[in-house]
Design a protein around this motif. Structure first.
Motif, short mmCIF file in Angstrom:
data_model
loop_
_atom_site.label_atom_id
_atom_site.label_comp_id
_atom_site.label_asym_id
_atom_site.label_seq_id
_atom_site.Cartn_x
_atom_site.Cartn_y
_atom_site.Cartn_z
N PRO A 132 0.84 -1.20 0.00
CA PRO A 132 0.00 0.00 0.00
C PRO A 132 0.88 1.25 0.00
N ALA A 133 0.53 2.24 -0.81
CA ALA A 133 1.35 3.44 -0.92
C ALA A 133 1.51 4.15 0.41
N GLU A 134 0.45 4.13 1.25
CA GLU A 134 0.54 4.85 2.52
C GLU A 134 1.47 4.16 3.51
N LYS A 135 1.82 2.89 3.24
CA LYS A 135 2.73 2.15 4.12
C LYS A 135 4.18 2.23 3.67
N LEU A 136 4.44 2.87 2.53
CA LEU A 136 5.79 2.87 1.99
C LEU A 136 6.79 3.51 2.94
N HIS A 137 6.40 4.58 3.60
CA HIS A 137 7.31 5.26 4.53
C HIS A 137 7.74 4.31 5.65
N ASN A 138 6.80 3.54 6.20
CA ASN A 138 7.14 2.58 7.25
C ASN A 138 8.03 1.47 6.71
N VAL A 139 7.74 1.03 5.49
CA VAL A 139 8.52 -0.06 4.90
C VAL A 139 9.97 0.34 4.69
N VAL A 140 10.21 1.53 4.14
CA VAL A 140 11.58 1.94 3.86
C VAL A 140 12.35 2.16 5.17
N GLU A 141 11.67 2.60 6.22
CA GLU A 141 12.34 2.73 7.52
C GLU A 141 12.76 1.36 8.05
N ASP A 142 11.84 0.39 7.96
CA ASP A 142 12.16 -0.96 8.43
C ASP A 142 13.27 -1.59 7.61
N ILE A 143 13.20 -1.42 6.28
CA ILE A 143 14.25 -1.99 5.42
C ILE A 143 15.58 -1.31 5.67
N GLY A 144 15.57 0.02 5.88
CA GLY A 144 16.81 0.74 6.18
C GLY A 144 17.50 0.21 7.42
N LYS A 145 16.72 -0.06 8.47
CA LYS A 145 17.30 -0.61 9.71
C LYS A 145 17.79 -2.03 9.48
N TRP A 146 17.01 -2.80 8.72
CA TRP A 146 17.41 -4.18 8.42
C TRP A 146 18.70 -4.20 7.60
N ALA A 147 18.82 -3.27 6.64
CA ALA A 147 19.99 -3.22 5.77
C ALA A 147 21.27 -2.86 6.56
N GLU A 148 21.14 -2.08 7.63
CA GLU A 148 22.31 -1.75 8.44
C GLU A 148 22.89 -3.00 9.10
N LEU A 149 22.02 -3.94 9.46
CA LEU A 149 22.47 -5.18 10.11
C LEU A 149 22.94 -6.22 9.10
N HIS A 150 22.38 -6.18 7.90
CA HIS A 150 22.71 -7.16 6.86
C HIS A 150 23.28 -6.45 5.63
N PHE A 151 24.18 -5.51 5.86
CA PHE A 151 24.68 -4.67 4.78
C PHE A 151 25.38 -5.46 3.69
N TYR A 152 25.94 -6.61 4.02
CA TYR A 152 26.67 -7.42 3.04
C TYR A 152 25.75 -8.02 1.98
N LEU A 153 24.42 -7.97 2.20
CA LEU A 153 23.46 -8.46 1.22
C LEU A 153 22.89 -7.34 0.35
N CYS A 154 23.18 -6.09 0.69
CA CYS A 154 22.42 -4.95 0.15
C CYS A 154 23.23 -4.08 -0.79
N SER A 155 24.10 -4.66 -1.57
CA SER A 155 24.92 -3.86 -2.49
C SER A 155 24.16 -3.42 -3.73
N THR A 156 23.11 -4.16 -4.11
CA THR A 156 22.34 -3.83 -5.31
C THR A 156 21.10 -3.01 -4.93
N PRO A 157 20.52 -2.27 -5.89
CA PRO A 157 19.38 -1.40 -5.55
C PRO A 157 18.06 -2.15 -5.45
N ILE A 158 17.12 -1.52 -4.77
CA ILE A 158 15.72 -1.96 -4.76
C ILE A 158 14.97 -1.11 -5.77
N LEU A 159 14.18 -1.75 -6.62
CA LEU A 159 13.39 -1.04 -7.62
C LEU A 159 11.97 -0.85 -7.10
N ILE A 160 11.54 0.40 -6.98
CA ILE A 160 10.20 0.73 -6.48
C ILE A 160 9.45 1.44 -7.60
#
Length: 453
Positions: free
Chosen positions: A318-346
């Motif tokens: 849902p578009a209104e949930k995108l802000h929450n999703v990117v915050e959660d993914i940003g925090k997750w990416a800090e812990l698993h940064f070795y998996l996150c070298s490529t971009p996410i397409l939105i």
């Protein structure tokens, strides 16, 4: 002559050329109690658990064009790119834009092909479908005053008039698509505007992406940057085509990006400290490649290979949930940064079709939605921990109302499928009526789908 292949495990693969060949296969399967999987020939399917595989890659004819109805009809084995190329001679195109995996028509309908502005359901008008009893029936969308599927007092196959709500995203288990008819619109070009900015700037001005012809962005969580691409419509005779030398330069940049993108998961896994640099290199290459397209006009569809698309996974949010999703993914990416070298397409999705044109298993709703595609988990062979981290990542999406797309797969069947897709029970009921002996099995899903209500 009907083409046929034999696998080591005695599974027979057929490549029919027309509806007559399809009928022969269905009658043979029905008489011998055989299980069948069919697909259009372009999707990486699961071929286990059945006796017969049917690939429609030899059914590639342009059937007809109806100028009064503004519609075209093709066989199921034609790819979307081939269909649009044939439609150009009629000065027509489809209203699906942006980045599109070049699937065959049968595969695109069965998994619900998603572009950067909407889905194949918005363009589809009707399908001619071969049932498990050998009947060849035209399927259409229900009218606004009709029930989702027209059923008389006795729910038998003769009294049951199926609609495209069961076929689109139907995963190939309600019937075999012989032909499909699509709505046309006048052909036009697109001109892209490309810029980079912090992610929050885009989230706070989301409406700007919705207003264009299509819009999508590449998000690099480790850099906290996005590359935004917006397109506007341009008349065919007013477009400025890209010079050949810029096309060559763009191809060169994308080729280098492809090499780095494919190598990034392995390099980042063995040298984690290099992950951020890999992201920056890809970011720079996309900006350089995109600058070669600025102020020039192109066809509004950008085709990619199905194999490349299916390396990743795609979710609707849902578009209104995108802000929450990117915050959660940003925090997750800090812990698993070795998996996150490529971009996410939105990508922004605009579902203009009425509510009664929604498939039962569609991953979107009538509300504003967006898609999220990532290939962070494509190289699972590196370590067995990928499955656990992928499940953790998908849980972030699901808790924010996300639904997994069928078009990047094969998708693994899950016990949660009934909760994730509200129309699942209705789809099961229709599938049970259409194929009571469960002759058809899904080639697009790994595992068994619960099909009995």
């Amino acid at each position: 002559m009907l083409a046929k292949e034999f696998a080591v495990n005695r599974v027979q693969t057929f490549h029919p050329h027309d509806a007559g060949d399809l009928l022969k296969i269905i009658y043979e399967a029905k008489e011998n109690g055989l299980k069948v999987k069919y697909y259009g020939g372009s999707f990486p399917v699961s071929k286990e658990g059945v006796d017969i595989i049917v690939a429609l890659d030899n059914m590639r004819r342009f059937i007809c064009y109806d100028p009064e109805e503004q519609s075209v009809t093709f066989e199921g084995g034609v790819t979307v790119a081939e269909m649009l190329q044939d439609m150009e001679s009629l000065n027509s195109t489809l209203e699906i834009y942006g980045i599109i995996p070049n699937m065959t028509i049968a595969d695109a309908i069965s998994v619900g092909l998603v572009g950067s502005n909407g889905t194949i359901a918005h363009c589809l008008k009707s399908c001619q479908v071969l049932h498990s009893n050998g009947a060849l029936i035209e399927w259409v969308w229900p009218g606004s005053g009709e029930a989702t599927d027209r059923i008389s007092t006795i729910a038998t196959e003769r009294s049951f008039a199926p609609t495209l709500q069961a076929m689109v995203c139907g995963l190939g288990v309600v019937g075999i698509i012989n032909t499909a008819t699509f709505k046309c619109i006048p052909i036009h070009l697109a001109q892209e505007t490309v810029y980079d900015c912090p992610l929050n700037n885009v989230i706070n001005n989301w409406q700007q992406l919705v207003e264009g012809l299509y819009g999508y962005m590449y998000w690099y969580p480790l850099l906290d940057k996005v590359i935004v691409k917006q397109a506007s419509s341009v008349r065919l005779h007013l477009g400025h085509l890209q010079p050949w030398w810029k096309k060559c330069l763009e191809t060169f940049y994308w080729s280098i990006h492809w090499l780095i993108n494919r190598a990034s998961p392995y390099v980042a896994w063995y040298v984690p400290s290099f992950t951020r640099k890999l992201s920056q290199m890809q970011f720079n290459l996309i900006m350089k490649a995109s600058s070669c397209r600025m102020q020039h006009s192109f066809r509004p569809q950008l085709f990619i290979s199905v194999g490349s698309h299916c390396r990743g996974m795609k979710w609707f949010l849902p578009a209104e949930k995108l802000h929450n999703v990117v915050e959660d993914i940003g925090k997750w990416a800090e812990l698993h940064f070795y998996l996150c070298s490529t971009p996410i397409l939105i990508a922004v999705q605009k579902h203009q079709a009425p509510a009664f044109h929604q498939p039962f298993l569609c991953p979107y709703t009538e509300k504003n939605t967006c898609t999220l595609w990532t290939d962070w988990f494509s190289s699972r062979s590196i370590t067995s921990s990928y499955s656990a981290t992928m499940a953790e990542f998908e849980a972030l999406l699901q808790k924010n109302g996300g639904r997994k797309c069928w078009s990047a797969g094969p998708v693994y069947a899950s016990p949660l499928i009934g909760r994730m897709y509200p129309g699942f029970r209705q789809w099961c009921e229709k599938r049970t009526i259409l194929d009571p002996v469960t002759m058809f099995r899904s080639a697009y899903v790994v595992g068994d789908l619960f099909v009995k209500s």
